[in-house]
Design an enzyme around this catalytic site. Structure first.
Site, PDB file in Angstrom:
ATOM      1  N   GLU A 102      -9.846   6.581   3.024  1.00  0.00           N
ATOM      2  CA  GLU A 102     -10.867   5.544   3.510  1.00  0.00           C
ATOM      3  C   GLU A 102     -10.165   4.651   3.929  1.00  0.00           C
ATOM      4  O   GLU A 102      -9.537   4.247   3.248  1.00  0.00           O
ATOM      5  CB  GLU A 102     -12.164   5.259   2.459  1.00  0.00           C
ATOM      6  CG  GLU A 102     -11.713   4.020   1.574  1.00  0.00           C
ATOM      7  CD  GLU A 102     -10.760   4.651   0.651  1.00  0.00           C
ATOM      8  OE1 GLU A 102     -10.976   5.907   0.164  1.00  0.00           O
ATOM      9  OE2 GLU A 102      -9.694   3.497   0.075  1.00  0.00           O
ATOM     10  N   LYS A 118       0.511  -1.240   0.368  1.00  0.00           N
ATOM     11  CA  LYS A 118       0.400   0.106  -0.139  1.00  0.00           C
ATOM     12  C   LYS A 118       0.784   1.443  -0.128  1.00  0.00           C
ATOM     13  O   LYS A 118       0.400   1.690  -0.881  1.00  0.00           O
ATOM     14  CB  LYS A 118      -0.720  -0.092   0.936  1.00  0.00           C
ATOM     15  CG  LYS A 118      -2.062  -0.505   1.133  1.00  0.00           C
ATOM     16  CD  LYS A 118      -3.118  -0.607   1.952  1.00  0.00           C
ATOM     17  CE  LYS A 118      -4.595  -1.415   0.792  1.00  0.00           C
ATOM     18  NZ  LYS A 118      -4.253  -2.662   1.832  1.00  0.00           N
ATOM     19  N   SER A 165       1.553  -9.576  -0.464  1.00  0.00           N
ATOM     20  CA  SER A 165       1.739  -8.289  -0.474  1.00  0.00           C
ATOM     21  C   SER A 165       1.920  -7.762   0.398  1.00  0.00           C
ATOM     22  O   SER A 165       2.659  -6.328   0.603  1.00  0.00           O
ATOM     23  CB  SER A 165      -0.143  -8.349  -1.046  1.00  0.00           C
ATOM     24  OG  SER A 165      -1.020  -8.895  -0.760  1.00  0.00           O
TER      25      SER A 165
HETATM   26  C1  PLP Z   1      -4.731  -4.340   1.417  1.00  0.00           C
HETATM   27  C2  PLP Z   1      -4.276  -5.645   1.014  1.00  0.00           C
HETATM   28  C3  PLP Z   1      -4.694  -6.407  -0.131  1.00  0.00           C
HETATM   29  C4  PLP Z   1      -6.012  -5.950  -0.613  1.00  0.00           C
HETATM   30  O1  PLP Z   1      -5.743  -4.911  -1.754  1.00  0.00           O
HETATM   31  P1  PLP Z   1      -5.182  -5.376  -3.102  1.00  0.00           P
HETATM   32  O2  PLP Z   1      -5.687  -3.677  -3.272  1.00  0.00           O
HETATM   33  O3  PLP Z   1      -6.645  -5.847  -4.053  1.00  0.00           O
HETATM   34  O4  PLP Z   1      -4.090  -5.480  -3.168  1.00  0.00           O
HETATM   35  C5  PLP Z   1      -3.833  -7.350   0.037  1.00  0.00           C
HETATM   36  N1  PLP Z   1      -2.625  -7.583   0.142  1.00  0.00           N
HETATM   37  C6  PLP Z   1      -2.352  -7.033   1.974  1.00  0.00           C
HETATM   38  C7  PLP Z   1      -1.171  -7.020   2.460  1.00  0.00           C
HETATM   39  C8  PLP Z   1      -3.556  -5.177   1.963  1.00  0.00           C
HETATM   40  O5  PLP Z   1      -3.364  -4.676   2.694  1.00  0.00           O
END
Ligand code: PLP
Length: 385
Positions: free
Chosen positions: A110, A88, A371
């Site tokens: 948000e 993010k 992620s």
């Molecule tokens: C917010 C988040 C996601 C999902 O968001 P995307 O916009 O689909 O990437 C995935 N993994 C983590 C660790 C997150 O914090």
């Protein structure tokens, strides 16, 4: 997955379904971003922030022991190692820098579980901007620690008491608030959703994941390109950024959704938060509440580009249950010494299942975006294990 889409549309998806004043504000953001993205000065300043503050580039880690068990060669793109612990930060640093360039003093955001709110508060503090974060009252109760983090970083957290008092309502409230504040505030959306230009702007800001991974695969893999590229999908930003780096390769693209938040796999055409895309709906066409153990996948829709990639057959979207994700998280912890975010564990759960049932042939190479890190999820996991 290249430049901005014509008229803000990805096939039949996308667009700008918003009140007149927001349509104008979005047009300004789109224009400013287009200019900034073509300006080597802006690109250089962002690259430097990503390097010195967020810790980029992130490594590509071969998951050796797990690969051995699965009979495939799995490589992890380590977004969990960035500052604040997920991809993010790539998006919010870009949008905060854009806001500064546009002369805005404040970021509006948000947040659901608080991850995007914390990232926005972090970027605002770094660049000397104010931050106002809208959060559902129920989420505020459930995520007290992240609320405290945002306040510690100097952000104002505004409780949202309408509707189901969760992310969907917080997003509507943030957009409503922006209507009266477009002159001095930038609305920093957290994924590839919302009105044009957000879906492609956020994808461009996240493509650093895919571009880095592409170069790392070229150096690391005999074939140069992995057979499969896999990422989890909430709104779809880490997946969109990852896929963008491999758009012009033969790699098969796989987006993994939560069983209870499967907008791309099971949604129907609708309009929400300024954008035409695929959303979970009931028989009357009302958007329904998503349910996932992973807060970041708890969104009832998916970004318009994913809806389009699905229609084209360029990417495929699959689902994973809470239980599979939890087991995948434990398995990664025990084989590789990495505790993943539960969102990322969904992507891994599909890799494990596909390797087991032959969907991923033995010896295939797989690039998976990890992620985020699992620190935020340890109390959830502790209840279950
Ligand atoms: C917010 C988040 C996601 C999902 O968001 P995307 O916009 O689909 O990437 C995935 N993994 C983590 C660790 C997150 O914090």
């Amino acid at each position: 997955m290249g430049g901005p889409p014509a008229r803000g549309r990805f096939g039949e998806y996308g667009g700008r379904y918003a009140p007149e004043s927001l349509v104008e504000a979005c047009r300004e953001v789109g224009e400013a971003f287009r200019e900034a993205w073509a300006d080597p000065g802006f690109r250089g300043a962002l690259a430097r922030l990503l390097a010195v503050h967020a810790g980029r580039p992130t490594p590509l880690t071969p998951a050796l022991r797990l690969s051995e068990e699965l009979g495939v060669r799995l490589y992890l793109k380590r977004e969990d190692l960035t500052h604040t612990g997920s991809h993010k930060i790539n998006n919010v640093l870009g949008q905060a820098l854009l806001a500064t360039r546009m002369g805005r003093r404040r970021l509006i955001a948000e947040t659901g579980a608080g991850q995007h709110g914390v990232a926005t508060a972090t970027a605002a503090a770094l660049l000397g901007l104010e931050a106002t974060v809208f959060m559902g009252e129920r989420d505020i109760e459930r995520q007290a620690l992240n609320v405290f983090r945002m306040r510690m970083l100097g952000a104002e957290v505004v409780p949202v008491t309408t509707g189901s008092r969760t992310l969907k309502d917080a997003t509507s409230e943030a957009m409503r608030h922006w209507v009266g504040a477009t002159g001095d505030s930038h609305y920093c959306i957290g994924s590839v959703v919302g009105p044009d230009p957000y879906p492609w702007m956020v994808r461009e800001l996240q493509r650093v994941i895919g571009d880095e991974a592409r170069a790392q695969c070229a150096a690391e893999l005999r074939t140069g390109v992995p057979d499969h590229v896999v990422a989890c999908v909430g709104g779809g930003s880490n997946a969109a950024g990852t896929f963008a780096g491999f758009a012009d390769t033969p790699a098969r693209l796989v987006g993994v959704e939560a069983e209870g938040g499967a907008g791309a796999a099971r949604g129907r055409l609708g309009v929400l938060h300024g954008c035409r895309s695929l959303f979970l709906q009931d028989g009357d066409g009302q958007i329904t509440q998503a349910h996932s153990i992973a807060a970041g996948l708890d969104y009832p829709g998916v970004g318009p580009e994913h809806a389009h990639l699905r229609d084209l057959g360029r990417a495929r979207y699959v689902t994973v249950t809470d239980d599979e994700a939890v087991r995948a998280a434990v398995r990664l912890a025990r084989t590789e010494g990495i505790v993943p975010a539960l969102e990322s564990a969904h992507a891994l759960a599909w890799v494990i299942r596909a390797a087991d049932d032959g969907d991923l042939p033995a010896g295939s190479t797989v690039l998976m975006t990890l992620s985020g890190r699992g620190d935020k999820d340890v109390s959830t996991l502790k209840e279950l294990l």
